[in-house]
Design an enzyme around this catalytic site. Sequence first.
Site, PDB file in Angstrom:
ATOM      1  N   LYS A 123       0.848  -1.184   0.000  1.00  0.00           N
ATOM      2  CA  LYS A 123       0.000   0.000   0.000  1.00  0.00           C
ATOM      3  C   LYS A 123       0.883   1.233   0.000  1.00  0.00           C
ATOM      4  O   LYS A 123       2.056   1.196   0.385  1.00  0.00           O
ATOM      5  CB  LYS A 123      -0.944   0.018   1.204  1.00  0.00           C
ATOM      6  CG  LYS A 123      -0.226   0.034   2.554  1.00  0.00           C
ATOM      7  CD  LYS A 123      -0.521   1.273   3.342  1.00  0.00           C
ATOM      8  CE  LYS A 123       0.048   1.206   4.763  1.00  0.00           C
ATOM      9  NZ  LYS A 123       1.286   1.953   4.936  1.00  0.00           N
ATOM     10  N   ASP A 146      -1.250  -1.125  11.398  1.00  0.00           N
ATOM     11  CA  ASP A 146      -1.557  -1.181   9.962  1.00  0.00           C
ATOM     12  C   ASP A 146      -2.256  -2.471   9.533  1.00  0.00           C
ATOM     13  O   ASP A 146      -2.798  -2.539   8.427  1.00  0.00           O
ATOM     14  CB  ASP A 146      -0.267  -1.038   9.134  1.00  0.00           C
ATOM     15  CG  ASP A 146       0.072   0.406   8.821  1.00  0.00           C
ATOM     16  OD1 ASP A 146      -0.728   1.292   9.179  1.00  0.00           O
ATOM     17  OD2 ASP A 146       1.131   0.652   8.224  1.00  0.00           O
TER      18      ASP A 146
END
Length: 284
Positions: free
Chosen positions: A9, A134
Site C-alpha cells: 500500500k 496497519d
Amino acid sequence: MLTLPAPAKLNLMLHIVGRRADGYHELQTLFQFLDHGDELSFSPREDGEIRLHTELPGVDHDSNLIVRAARLLQHESGCPQGADIHLLKRLPMGGGIGGGSSDAATALLGLNHLWQLHLEEDQLAELGLTLGADVPVFVRGRAAFAEGVGERLQPVELPEPWFLVIAPQVSVSTAEIFADPELTRNTPAITVRSLLAGGGHNDCQPIVEKRYPEVRNALSLLNKFVPASMTGTGACVFGSFPNEGEADKVRRQLPDTLPSFVARGRNVSMLHRCLEKLAQEVSA
C-alpha cells in the site's frame, strides 16, 4: 494449496495533527493498495504446528508477524489444525509500504478460509490490531482515509493511476522519526472532501530527507520526471503516471543500483479480489 497475495500500500499523504497523552501521534492519512506485493501459500497440517518457510535470511521464526498471526487465530478460534506457510518475499523490508502488516493480514484471512473458521471481517480486524496498527488496513482491504492512530477508517474511491515506486537501500526507523523534536505535530485537521480536492502532504518527509540522504536522493531523482512523495515514514518514494508505459519509461532511466517497480493503484486490494473469486467458486 491456497496461494494468496499480500499487496503493498501507499500512504498518499500523512498529516500529524496532534499528540496524545500516551505519546502516540494523532494522524490523518490516505492510503491505496497496489497490485504488487508478497505471496503466501498455505497447506493444512494435522499436528497443529505452524511452520513458516522462507528464503529470507535472518528471519526469527517465532517472532515473525505471519507466525504470530497464525498462532493468534489458532488460539482465539480454538482451531486444532496447523499450517505450512510459504512466503515469497517481493516487498522491501522497512520501506513504508506495509510488507509485514500485509503478510500478517493475508495470514489471518487465508487461514480463516483454509481452516473454514468463518470469522467475520470485524473479528479479524480486531485480532489484526493486536499485531500492529496497519494490519486492520489490509484486513479491510479498501482504500481509505484513516484518522486517530490509524484505527478509524473511512473508505474512499480514488483514481487508480500507475505508480513508480523506488526503494532506497535503507531502513528508516519509524520511532526515530516520530521522536524527532523538529517533526511537525500540529498540522490543521483536513476533511476528506478537501483532501480529495487536492490537499495533503507528508509531515514526516522533511525529517527523513534530513536524516537519510538515500531517500533525499531518490526523491530528487524522481522529481525530475514527476512530483515525488514519500510513503509513510519511508524509505520508499513514489510518483504517479496516467499509464503503465510512461511509468516504465521512467523506471528504465533509473540506475540499476536503485530497486524499483511499477504497479497500479487499487481501491480494493488484490487479496480481497482473490478471496471474493474463491467464494464465488465455492458457491457456484
